[in-house]
Design a protein around this motif. Structure first.
Motif, mmCIF file in Angstrom:
data_model
loop_
_atom_site.group_PDB
_atom_site.id
_atom_site.type_symbol
_atom_site.label_atom_id
_atom_site.label_comp_id
_atom_site.label_asym_id
_atom_site.label_seq_id
_atom_site.Cartn_x
_atom_site.Cartn_y
_atom_site.Cartn_z
ATOM 1 N N GLU A 43 37.777 39.340 51.453
ATOM 2 C CA GLU A 43 37.265 39.221 50.031
ATOM 3 C C GLU A 43 37.633 40.507 49.720
ATOM 4 O OE1 GLU A 43 33.203 38.134 49.670
ATOM 5 O OE2 GLU A 43 33.185 38.444 47.618
ATOM 6 N N ASN A 44 37.837 41.772 50.280
ATOM 7 C CA ASN A 44 37.961 43.074 49.639
ATOM 8 C C ASN A 44 38.765 43.945 50.478
ATOM 9 O OD1 ASN A 44 36.662 43.105 46.968
ATOM 10 N ND2 ASN A 44 34.772 42.461 48.350
ATOM 11 N N LYS A 47 42.354 44.831 49.835
ATOM 12 C CA LYS A 47 42.650 45.426 48.572
ATOM 13 C C LYS A 47 43.180 46.865 48.532
ATOM 14 C CE LYS A 47 39.756 41.879 46.271
ATOM 15 N NZ LYS A 47 38.458 41.623 45.462
ATOM 16 N N HIS A 80 45.342 39.332 50.749
ATOM 17 C CA HIS A 80 44.876 39.414 49.389
ATOM 18 C C HIS A 80 44.399 40.949 49.106
ATOM 19 C CE1 HIS A 80 43.016 37.979 45.539
ATOM 20 N NE2 HIS A 80 41.928 38.892 45.885
ATOM 21 N N TRP A 84 48.085 44.803 42.118
ATOM 22 C CA TRP A 84 46.777 44.433 41.226
ATOM 23 C C TRP A 84 46.483 45.496 40.301
ATOM 24 C CZ3 TRP A 84 41.198 42.910 43.050
ATOM 25 C CH2 TRP A 84 40.572 42.062 42.266
ATOM 26 N N GLN A 87 40.842 47.472 41.285
ATOM 27 C CA GLN A 87 40.387 47.754 42.797
ATOM 28 C C GLN A 87 41.390 48.502 43.176
ATOM 29 O OE1 GLN A 87 38.377 43.723 43.651
ATOM 30 N NE2 GLN A 87 37.470 45.342 45.286
ATOM 31 N N ASN A 126 48.478 39.863 41.629
ATOM 32 C CA ASN A 126 47.161 39.184 41.186
ATOM 33 C C ASN A 126 47.142 39.479 39.928
ATOM 34 O OD1 ASN A 126 44.963 37.536 41.954
ATOM 35 N ND2 ASN A 126 43.669 39.458 42.262
ATOM 36 N N GLU A 127 46.817 38.476 39.086
ATOM 37 C CA GLU A 127 46.291 38.731 37.708
ATOM 38 C C GLU A 127 46.951 39.477 36.680
ATOM 39 O OE1 GLU A 127 42.112 39.859 38.227
ATOM 40 O OE2 GLU A 127 41.582 38.162 39.266
ATOM 41 N N ASN A 168 49.130 34.769 42.114
ATOM 42 C CA ASN A 168 47.769 34.497 42.018
ATOM 43 C C ASN A 168 47.248 34.926 40.782
ATOM 44 O OD1 ASN A 168 45.474 33.126 43.813
ATOM 45 N ND2 ASN A 168 44.651 35.083 43.668
ATOM 46 N N GLN A 203 43.120 30.454 41.301
ATOM 47 C CA GLN A 203 41.912 31.053 41.806
ATOM 48 C C GLN A 203 40.697 29.912 41.688
ATOM 49 O OE1 GLN A 203 40.620 34.855 40.110
ATOM 50 N NE2 GLN A 203 42.736 35.707 40.916
ATOM 51 N N HIS A 205 38.081 29.530 39.731
ATOM 52 C CA HIS A 205 36.716 29.943 39.487
ATOM 53 C C HIS A 205 36.120 29.181 38.069
ATOM 54 C CE1 HIS A 205 36.905 33.100 42.283
ATOM 55 N NE2 HIS A 205 37.796 33.683 41.725
ATOM 56 N N GLU A 234 40.443 30.559 45.270
ATOM 57 C CA GLU A 234 39.383 31.290 45.207
ATOM 58 C C GLU A 234 38.278 30.428 44.496
ATOM 59 O OE1 GLU A 234 39.672 35.129 43.068
ATOM 60 O OE2 GLU A 234 41.392 35.511 44.422
ATOM 61 N N TRP A 267 35.357 30.802 47.845
ATOM 62 C CA TRP A 267 35.338 32.146 47.606
ATOM 63 C C TRP A 267 33.989 32.452 47.885
ATOM 64 C CZ3 TRP A 267 39.117 35.016 47.731
ATOM 65 C CH2 TRP A 267 39.060 36.376 47.742
ATOM 66 N N TRP A 275 30.073 36.341 45.046
ATOM 67 C CA TRP A 275 30.457 37.279 44.144
ATOM 68 C C TRP A 275 29.738 37.263 42.600
ATOM 69 C CZ3 TRP A 275 34.599 38.003 39.917
ATOM 70 C CH2 TRP A 275 35.042 36.635 39.519
HETATM 71 C C1 XIL Z 1 35.797 39.900 44.148
HETATM 72 C C2 XIL Z 1 35.185 40.030 45.220
HETATM 73 O O1 XIL Z 1 34.533 38.684 45.369
HETATM 74 C C3 XIL Z 1 33.999 40.977 44.874
HETATM 75 O O2 XIL Z 1 33.130 41.224 46.164
HETATM 76 C C4 XIL Z 1 34.514 42.296 44.052
HETATM 77 O O3 XIL Z 1 33.181 43.101 43.941
HETATM 78 C C5 XIL Z 1 35.263 42.147 43.114
HETATM 79 O O4 XIL Z 1 36.374 41.299 43.383
HETATM 80 N N1 XIL Z 1 39.589 37.417 41.483
HETATM 81 C C6 XIL Z 1 40.043 37.973 42.724
HETATM 82 C C7 XIL Z 1 39.100 38.440 43.764
HETATM 83 O O5 XIL Z 1 41.325 37.841 42.938
HETATM 84 O O6 XIL Z 1 39.618 39.546 44.605
HETATM 85 C C8 XIL Z 1 37.918 38.846 43.126
HETATM 86 O O7 XIL Z 1 36.788 39.067 44.240
HETATM 87 C C9 XIL Z 1 37.276 37.751 42.271
HETATM 88 C C10 XIL Z 1 38.048 37.508 41.088
#
Ligand code: XIL
Length: 301
Positions: A43-44, A47, A80, A84, A87, A126-127, A168, A203, A205, A234, A267, A275
Motif C-alpha cells: 500500500e505504501n 513508494k 507500486h 509519482w 509521497q 502514477n497519476e 496507473n 485505480q 476508487h 485500487e 485497496w 485509506w
Molecule cells: C494511499 C494509501 O492507501 C494511504 O495509506 C496513504 O496515506 C496515501 O496513499 N492512489 C494511489 C495510492 O495510487 O497509492 C494511494 O494510496 C491511494 C490513491
C-alpha cells in the motif's frame, strides 16, 4: 471456486489486495489475506519516500516483508509505484530540472532492478494527468519535460525486462471524461512510437464524485484495443449493502467481459483497513466478516 483468488484464477486472472506491512502481525488480517487473495500490492512500502528516504540510500525492509510473505504464499506482487508526484521524500520534493530527471530515472532503475523477477507488474508512473482539462498534472516531474513519462518506462523496461509495465491513474473509468481521453491518447501514442508500455491500471476508487460509470466496460475495451492489458488496481466502492454489492458485481462482470482485463485489486481487506477515513468501501467488515459486497464479487467471478 470458494475464494476470490481461486475463482479469478479459473479464468486466468488474479484477485489481489493492497497490503500494509505493519498489519502482517494481525492474525485476522493475515488469515483473510492468505485465504482469499492471490496477488498483493504494497500500500505504501514501495513508494519513493519509503524506498529512497535519503538520496541514493535505498531501504527495502518493509517492502520485503510484503514481498517475502507473498512469495511464500505463491501470490503475485504488483509494484507500486516507481514515479509519482506524491509521497516523494523531502530531498526529491525540493529538486527540479535535469537533476530531478536523473534522480527519478535512478530511482526507477534501482527499485526495479532490486525486485527484478519478483514483481509481475509495475506501476511505472502514477497519476500524471490533471483532474480536468485533459492535460498533464503540474508537478516537479512534469516540469522536467513532457517526455518524463516515456523516459521512466524505458528505464523500467531496461531494469526489469520481464515485468509488465503499467500507467496507473484514477478518474479514467468514465469513457467520456477528458482525463480518460487524455490517457488513452498517450497510450496510443506510446504504442505507435514503440515506447514500452504493457498495461493501463484503472485505480477505480468509486464514490459520489466519481461513481462507477455505465460505460466502464467500454473504457476497458477501448484501452485493451490499443494492445495493452488493463488491470483494476485500487478498487473500492463507497456505500453499503445490496447497492454496493451490485456495483462490485458490475465491476467484476465488466472485467471478465474483456479478455485483456487480467486482474482486479481491492485497496484493502477490511473496511477498517481502508485509506478512506470514514465509510465502508471494502469486501470485509471491521471484524473480518464477509459483506454482501464479498458474496456478490465471488458470485460474479
Ligand atoms: C494511499 C494509501 O492507501 C494511504 O495509506 C496513504 O496515506 C496515501 O496513499 N492512489 C494511489 C495510492 O495510487 O497509492 C494511494 O494510496 C491511494 C490513491
Amino acid at each position: 471456486a470458494t475464494t476470490l483468488g481461486a475463482s479469478a484464477a479459473a479464468t486466468g486472472r488474479y484477485f489481489g489486495t493492497a497490503v500494509a506491512a505493519n498489519k502482517l502481525s494481525d492474525s485476522t488480517y493475515v488469515g483473510i489475506l492468505d485465504r482469499e487473495f492471490n496477488a498483493v500490492t504494497p500500500e505504501n512500502e514501495m513508494k519513493i519516500d519509503a524506498t529512497e528516504p535519503q538520496q541514493n540510500q535505498f531501504t527495502f525492509t518493509n517492502a520485503d516483508r510484503i514481498v517475502n510473505h507473498a512469495i511464500a504464499q505463491g501470490m503475485k506482487v504488483r509494484g507500486h509505484t516507481l514515479a509519482w508526484h506524491s509521497q516523494q521524500p523531502g530531498w526529491m520534493q525540493s529538486m527540479e530540472g535535469a537533476a530531478l530527471r536523473s534522480a527519478m530515472l535512478n530511482h526507477v532503475t534501482r527499485v526495479a532492478t532490486n525486485y527484478r523477477g519478483k514483481v509481475f507488474t509495475w506501476d511505472v508512473v502514477n497519476e500524471a494527468f490533471a483532474d480536468s482539462g485533459g492535460g498533464r498534472r503540474d508537478s516537479n516531474l512534469q516540469r522536467t519535460g513532457n517526455d518524463w513519462i516515456e523516459a521512466a518506462f524505458r528505464a523500467a523496461r531496461t531494469a526489469d525486462p520481464g515485468a509488465k509495465l503499467c500507467y496507473n491513474d484514477y478518474n479514467i473509468d468514465n469513457w467520456t471524461w477528458a482525463k480518460t481521453q487524455a490517457v488513452y491518447t498517450m497510450v496510443r501514442d506510446f504504442k505507435t512510437r514503440g515506447v514500452p508500455i504493457d498495461c493501463v491500471g484503472l485505480q477505480s476508487h468509486f464514490n459520489s464524485g466519481s461513481p462507477y460509470p455505465g460505460n466502464y466496460r467500454t473504457t476497458l475495451e477501448n484501452f485493451a484495443a490499443l494492445g495493452v492489458d488493463v488491470q483494476i488496481t485500487e478498487l473500492d466502492i463507497e456505500g453499503s449493502g445490496q447497492t454496493q454489492a451490485a456495483t462490485y458485481a458490475n465491476v467484476v462482470k465488466d472485467c471478465l467481459a474483456v479478455a485483456r482485463c487480467n486482474g482486479i485489486t481491492v485497496w484493502g481487506i477490511r473496511d477498517s483497513d481502508s485509506w478512506r477515513a470514514s465509510g465502508t468501501p471494502l469486501l470485509f467488515d471491521g471484524s473480518g466478516n464477509k459483506k454482501a459486497a464479498y458474496t456478490a464479487t465471488l458470485d460474479a467471478l
